[in-house]
Design an enzyme around this catalytic site. Structure first.
Site, PDB file in Angstrom:
ATOM      1  N   ARG A 172      33.665  43.092  50.363  1.00  0.00           N
ATOM      2  CA  ARG A 172      33.687  41.764  49.762  1.00  0.00           C
ATOM      3  C   ARG A 172      32.268  41.226  49.780  1.00  0.00           C
ATOM      4  NH1 ARG A 172      36.172  38.140  53.678  1.00  0.00           N
ATOM      5  NH2 ARG A 172      34.078  37.313  53.959  1.00  0.00           N
ATOM      6  N   HIS A 189      35.102  34.823  51.590  1.00  0.00           N
ATOM      7  CA  HIS A 189      36.551  35.024  51.470  1.00  0.00           C
ATOM      8  C   HIS A 189      37.104  34.093  50.402  1.00  0.00           C
ATOM      9  CE1 HIS A 189      40.737  35.599  52.560  1.00  0.00           C
ATOM     10  NE2 HIS A 189      40.868  34.291  52.707  1.00  0.00           N
ATOM     11  N   TYR A 196      29.627  34.914  60.394  1.00  0.00           N
ATOM     12  CA  TYR A 196      30.267  35.994  61.145  1.00  0.00           C
ATOM     13  C   TYR A 196      29.831  37.405  60.750  1.00  0.00           C
ATOM     14  CZ  TYR A 196      33.378  35.652  57.044  1.00  0.00           C
ATOM     15  OH  TYR A 196      33.875  35.572  55.773  1.00  0.00           O
TER      16      TYR A 196
END
Length: 382
Positions: free
Chosen positions: A272, A276, A285
């Site tokens: 990705r 998100h 993160y």
């Protein structure tokens, strides 16, 4: 289904290193790997694959921009994953059914939905969620893994009704494999040998949870063994490999050979590239260098290089395709933004009876609209 090919160059992310059991057709640059076989599809189909992937990338960029302007609701980007989405949908026959998640915008478009239908629900237009009667796509699923047992159920129903020419393709993310619905759906699929293909889009992150914290299994594809069905891993950033694997799995679902099982779990190994959703900040993160390693395997660049190498694409045709894409997306946006709706609809279908506090808020909004007219709100967005 023995479809293993060489995995390519050495300096790549761990998930797609040479020692992994991964199906690939193209290397990181877009060249055909030694001993790899290219799917048997026409030049016209290859151009359709390329053009649809390019359109998906442009759609994604425009949708993210519009969300930042307040013109769309929260949006789930698909950059990096659009190649696999398009390839799996183009492998579907017209009568096959697609079960998407909230991220499969390109998959829905490639299986018959138009761009306006993708934009309208993102703008809060309720009727935009309605799927045209002649398109075999289920509404997108927001709860994680809900669609897995439902896809199995439809496939089982088709089998019971003798619809042997129809398969079901169900998308899910790596995070969905930790849900009970995943286990139940695949367990039933194996027990009743249903004509279904489950595509796990392993993009390495379930929001902020890395793939290694999702499961102790070495791969997601190997989970298929527990359900007595076939499992295969494919380079999800290689559109030709994904098309090859998905086509074989769908054909097996509809018409299995002697001793073959209908259902298949495909682990499409992807990344990705972005957030998100537009409500997420991945820099919190994950490390930027991780994304850079995967971007070297961009599906758009790889299929484009392949088509140039084969003499199917040149700079003039590429420019023509890009112009057509930009026009199509712009026209879809213009049409979607002209769709008439009312802010009064915001409070419909939330409660059986609209609470007094929501009525007060709605009345206040309508007073502001009457005082300043709707044009004032549009000027704020612009």
């Amino acid at each position: 289904m023995n479809m293993k090919n060489e995995a390519g160059s050495k300096d790549v992310p761990a998930a797609v290193r040479e020692d992994s059991d991964l199906v690939q057709v193209l290397d990181a640059e877009g060249n055909v790997l030694p001993q790899a076989s290219v799917p048997d599809i026409s030049d016209r189909q290859l151009l359709e694959l390329y053009e649809t992937i390019k359109l998906a990338r442009h759609f994604d960029q425009r949708a993210i921009s519009f969300q930042r302007q307040g013109r769309l609701a929260t949006y789930a980007p698909m950059t990096g994953q659009e190649g696999s989405q398009v390839a799996t949908s183009l492998a579907l026959a017209e009568q096959d059914w697609l079960f998407p998640t909230y991220r499969e915008h390109a998959a829905k478009y490639a299986h018959g939905m138009d761009l306006v239908s993708l934009f309208e629900p993102l703008r809060g237009y309720r009727d935009g969620y309605a799927i045209p009667d002649d398109v075999n796509v289920m509404p997108e699923y927001i709860p994680i893994a809900t669609q897995v047992p439902q896809a199995m159920g439809m496939a089982w129903g088709h089998k019971l009704q003798g619809k042997t020419d129809t398969a079901v393709l169900c998308h899910l993310g790596d995070g969905a494999t930790s849900e009970g619905d995943f286990h139940e759906g695949l367990n039933f699929a194996g027990v009743f040998d249903v004509p279904a293909v489950f595509v796990c889009n392993n993009n390495q992150w379930a929001i902020s949870v890395p793939r290694e914290r999702q499961t102790a299994s070495e791969t997601i594809a190997e989970k298929a063994q527990a359900y007595g069905i076939d499992g295969v891993r494919v380079d999800g950033l290689d559109p030709l490999a994904v098309y090859k694997v998905a086509s074989a799995a769908l054909e097996k679902a509809r018409n299995p050979g002697p001793g073959e099982l209908r259902p298949t779990l495909i682990e499409s190994v992807q990344y990705r590239f972005g957030a998100h959703t537009t409500a997420d900040d991945p820099s919190v993160y994950r490390d930027e260098s991780e994304e850079e390693a995967w971007r070297d395997r961009d599906p758009v660049d790889r299929i484009e290089t392949y088509l140039y190498n084969e003499g199917i694409l040149d700079s003039d045709l590429e420019s023509e395709i890009q112009d057509s894409i930009e026009q199509e997306v712009s026209e879809a946006i213009e049409t979607a933004e002209q769709t008439e709706t009312s802010p009064d609809n915001i409070v419909e279908h939330v409660y059986e009876d609209v609470p007094a506090r929501l009525e007060e808020q709605r009345d206040e909004l309508n007073r502001l609209r009457e005082k300043y007219d709707d044009g004032a709100f549009s000027e704020v967005l612009e």
